[in-house]
Enzyme design. Structure first.
Site, PDB file in Angstrom:
ATOM      1  CB  ILE A  38      42.365  39.507  45.495  1.00 59.37           C
ATOM      2  CG1 ILE A  38      43.794  39.712  46.012  1.00 59.37           C
ATOM      3  CG2 ILE A  38      41.866  38.102  45.825  1.00 59.37           C
ATOM      4  CD1 ILE A  38      43.929  39.587  47.514  1.00 59.37           C
ATOM      5  CG  HIS A  50      42.752  45.919  37.430  1.00 52.97           C
ATOM      6  ND1 HIS A  50      42.336  45.575  38.695  1.00 52.97           N
ATOM      7  CD2 HIS A  50      42.581  44.808  36.667  1.00 52.97           C
ATOM      8  CE1 HIS A  50      41.934  44.315  38.700  1.00 52.97           C
ATOM      9  NE2 HIS A  50      42.061  43.823  37.479  1.00 52.97           N
ATOM     10  CE1 TYR A  70      33.870  45.133  29.772  1.00 54.12           C
ATOM     11  CE2 TYR A  70      31.522  44.789  30.157  1.00 54.12           C
ATOM     12  CZ  TYR A  70      32.597  44.888  29.288  1.00 54.12           C
ATOM     13  OH  TYR A  70      32.399  44.742  27.943  1.00 54.12           O
ATOM     14  CB  THR A  71      37.273  44.439  37.455  1.00 57.45           C
ATOM     15  OG1 THR A  71      38.276  43.880  36.599  1.00 57.45           O
ATOM     16  CG2 THR A  71      36.408  43.335  38.019  1.00 57.45           C
ATOM     17  N   GLY A 128      38.610  37.493  41.144  1.00 57.72           N
ATOM     18  CA  GLY A 128      38.347  36.812  39.884  1.00 57.72           C
ATOM     19  C   GLY A 128      39.497  35.873  39.574  1.00 57.72           C
ATOM     20  CB  CYS A 185      31.362  42.963  39.844  1.00 57.94           C
ATOM     21  SG  CYS A 185      33.139  42.994  40.135  1.00 57.94           S
TER      22      CYS A 185
END
Length: 221
Positions: A163, A76, A73-74, A151, A180
């Protein structure tokens, strides 16, 4: 030649995915130039192919998108620069490890433009900043904060995704996930570290350092 596009405003995530997938197909077919796309998204979480449901700790907070890239998981959102990297690895030996290393080097060189030392860690994807001013973990491990995520995905050996570097996002937004999959270290940004950097400043640094990571590529507007 590689084309650069800088998008104003916030770009919808699904729109970005569709645009990348179309461009990747055209690059693979020899119908389009390689592309670096710089943008910001509205607040959202993305789930990579290794994402674990238990790491989404606040599922109702922001939209969650299946990213279909590597990683977990990220987050944004505003104040974070995303660089989507669509490069043809058919021309560069089809070496995924070397490609990821080049992306890491690009981030580290970019941070270095602001006098900041970014580092990589074995087993932890992304770029980290040591925080010696913080108390160590209970086992004595020094504190480190993540400042950039990496990723990627490949299709026909053309890359997409890329990135993200934290310039001045709301760091509290990261609390809805285990970023992450790493729960024992934190997240930081350039501004959080006391550096008065803008998104435009970061873009200039990304463009200035790109040729060090990818010396075979020239830039076009």
């Amino acid at each position: 030649m590689v084309e650069w596009i800088i998008s104003d405003g916030f770009v919808d995530y699904q729109e970005a995915l569709a645009t990348m997938e179309d461009r990747v197909e055209r690059i693979a077919a020899g119908e389009a130039e390689e592309l670096i796309w710089l943008l910001e998204h509205p607040p959202l979480y993305t789930a990579g192919t290794s994402a674990r449901l238990e790491d989404l700790t606040d599922p109702g907070r922001f939209p969650v998108h299946e990213a279909r890239r590597g990683g977990q998981y990220t987050y944004h959102g505003p104040g974070q620069r995303v660089a989507y990297v669509m490069l043809d690895l058919n021309r560069r030996g089809r070496d995924i490890r070397a490609f990821v290393k080049a992306l890491e080097g690009w981030v580290i060189d970019t941070l270095g433009e602001f006098g900041l030392r970014g580092e990589i860690r074995e087993g932890r994807v992304g770029v980290w900043v040591p925080r010696p001013e913080k108390a160590p973990l209970p086992d004595g491990t020094p504190r480190e904060d993540k400042i950039a995520a990496i990723g990627i995905r490949l299709r026909k050996w053309v890359s997409f995704h890329g990135i993200s570097i934290n310039v001045e996002p709301d760091l509290e937004h990261f609390s809805g996930i285990v970023p992450c999959g790493i729960s024992d270290q934190g997240v930081t940004s350039l501004v959080d570290l006391g550096l008065p950097v803008t998104i435009e400043d970061l873009d200039n640094a990304l463009m200035a350092t790109f040729s060090r990571a990818f010396p075979d590529l020239a830039q076009t507007d």
